[in-house]
Design an enzyme around this catalytic site. Structure first.
Site, PDB file in Angstrom:
ATOM      1  N   THR A  88       0.441  -1.255   0.345  1.00 22.44           N
ATOM      2  CA  THR A  88      -0.154  -0.098  -0.668  1.00 22.44           C
ATOM      3  C   THR A  88       1.048   0.996  -0.051  1.00 22.44           C
ATOM      4  O   THR A  88       0.540   2.040  -0.501  1.00 22.44           O
ATOM      5  CB  THR A  88      -1.163  -0.100   1.470  1.00 22.44           C
ATOM      6  OG1 THR A  88      -1.777  -0.921   0.910  1.00 22.44           O
ATOM      7  CG2 THR A  88      -1.610   1.363   1.029  1.00 22.44           C
ATOM      8  N   LYS A 119      -8.007  -0.502  -6.058  1.00 24.80           N
ATOM      9  CA  LYS A 119      -7.293  -1.726  -4.591  1.00 24.80           C
ATOM     10  C   LYS A 119      -8.344  -3.187  -5.732  1.00 24.80           C
ATOM     11  O   LYS A 119      -9.450  -3.103  -5.288  1.00 24.80           O
ATOM     12  CB  LYS A 119      -8.260  -1.709  -3.379  1.00 24.80           C
ATOM     13  CG  LYS A 119      -7.444  -2.919  -2.185  1.00 24.80           C
ATOM     14  CD  LYS A 119      -6.328  -3.265  -1.756  1.00 24.80           C
ATOM     15  CE  LYS A 119      -6.065  -3.648  -1.273  1.00 24.80           C
ATOM     16  NZ  LYS A 119      -4.887  -4.322  -0.553  1.00 24.80           N
ATOM     17  N   THR A 153      -9.795  -6.978   2.640  1.00 29.13           N
ATOM     18  CA  THR A 153     -10.850  -7.208   3.862  1.00 29.13           C
ATOM     19  C   THR A 153     -10.293  -6.456   5.026  1.00 29.13           C
ATOM     20  O   THR A 153      -9.812  -5.964   4.734  1.00 29.13           O
ATOM     21  CB  THR A 153     -10.400  -8.675   3.558  1.00 29.13           C
ATOM     22  OG1 THR A 153      -8.753  -8.575   4.116  1.00 29.13           O
ATOM     23  CG2 THR A 153     -10.567  -9.658   2.436  1.00 29.13           C
ATOM     24  N   GLY A 206      -2.992  -5.989  -4.789  1.00 28.11           N
ATOM     25  CA  GLY A 206      -3.625  -6.477  -4.880  1.00 28.11           C
ATOM     26  C   GLY A 206      -3.650  -6.867  -3.936  1.00 28.11           C
ATOM     27  O   GLY A 206      -3.582  -5.732  -2.801  1.00 28.11           O
TER      28      GLY A 206
END
Length: 243
Positions: free
Chosen positions: A16, A37, A41, A123
């Site tokens: 990130t 993105k 989760t 990812g």
């Protein structure tokens, strides 16, 4: 080239941070860039309306880029699938009683391509994390043919994880566009200075011999993340082929 997939050798490797900083530096080059993105989760539910919040990583991207949330963030185009359980996407979706449709992600990316020169698609977890019971992340990327940027570090075990990741990428016929050595873990307990220095030397030599067209980048770590300068070589900018 307009879409680059950013993954890492493992979870919590700093994807990130790398994605946001890369977007920031591309903006400095007057390149119209947006981040996306794949799936997020561990997202909290908004108590005011009972809906899932905007993906946490998208928020961090915008903070690092120094810009406000964009319209495509507010309508969830930049991350259509968000789940509460902090787990592998296939499990988080299952627990939410939901089925993730990869076409929704593809359509979102294509929508972003209409308005942006470059889409940086981050990812979730590592390359082989399952996004559905039947589909691994990297197999989805292979269907799209996106070049891959791989984030690594100097933590013990990084050489092994990096080489395995490179083999997984190339075995699917994908281009390893860049390897980003992320210094975010330099001060972590599991990072030994001698091992980290050796890792840098080994990986640079390995790439030169086996992946000569792959860009090697080092992302520095500073006390103030927002003041970090991430210099991109001219060859990296030219490789995007957007002008």
């Amino acid at each position: 080239m307009s879409v680059l997939f950013i993954s890492g050798i493992d979870t919590d490797i700093g994807k990130t941070y790398a994605t946001g900083m890369l977007a920031k530096e591309l903006m400095k080059q007057s390149i119209n860039v947006i981040t996306q993105k794949l799936v997020q989760t561990g997202v909290a539910i908004n108590p005011d309306n009972g809906e899932m919040n905007i993906a946490d990583d998208i928020i961090i991207h915008r903070q690092l880029m120094g810009i406000a949330l964009q319209p495509y963030d507010l309508d969830f185009t930049t991350c259509p699938y968000r789940y509460q359980k902090p787990a592998s996407p296939h499990l988080s979706a299952q627990l939410a009683g939901h089925t993730l449709d990869p076409e929704v992600i593809t359509n979102a990316t294509q929508s972003l391509q209409v308005d942006y020169e470059v889409v940086l698609l981050e990812g979730a977890g590592g390359l082989l994390v399952p996004i559905t019971e039947a589909l691994l992340t990297l197999d989805y990327i292979a269907t799209q043919g996106y070049p891959v940027i791989l984030v690594t570090s100097g933590r013990l075990g990084s050489i092994n994880h990096t080489l395995l990741s490179l083999e997984a990428i190339t075995s699917r016929g994908l281009d390893v566009h860049s390897v980003i050595y992320n210094h975010i873990h330099d001060s972590a307990a599991q990072t030994d200075e001698q091992i980290a220095t050796s890792t840098i030397d080994f990986l640079q030599n390995y790439l030169a011999q086996n992946y000569p067209d792959t860009h090697w980048l080092q992302l520095p770590m500073q006390d103030d993340l927002y003041e970090t300068v991430f210099d991109l070589p001219t060859t990296f900018i030219k490789s995007l082929k957007i002008r």
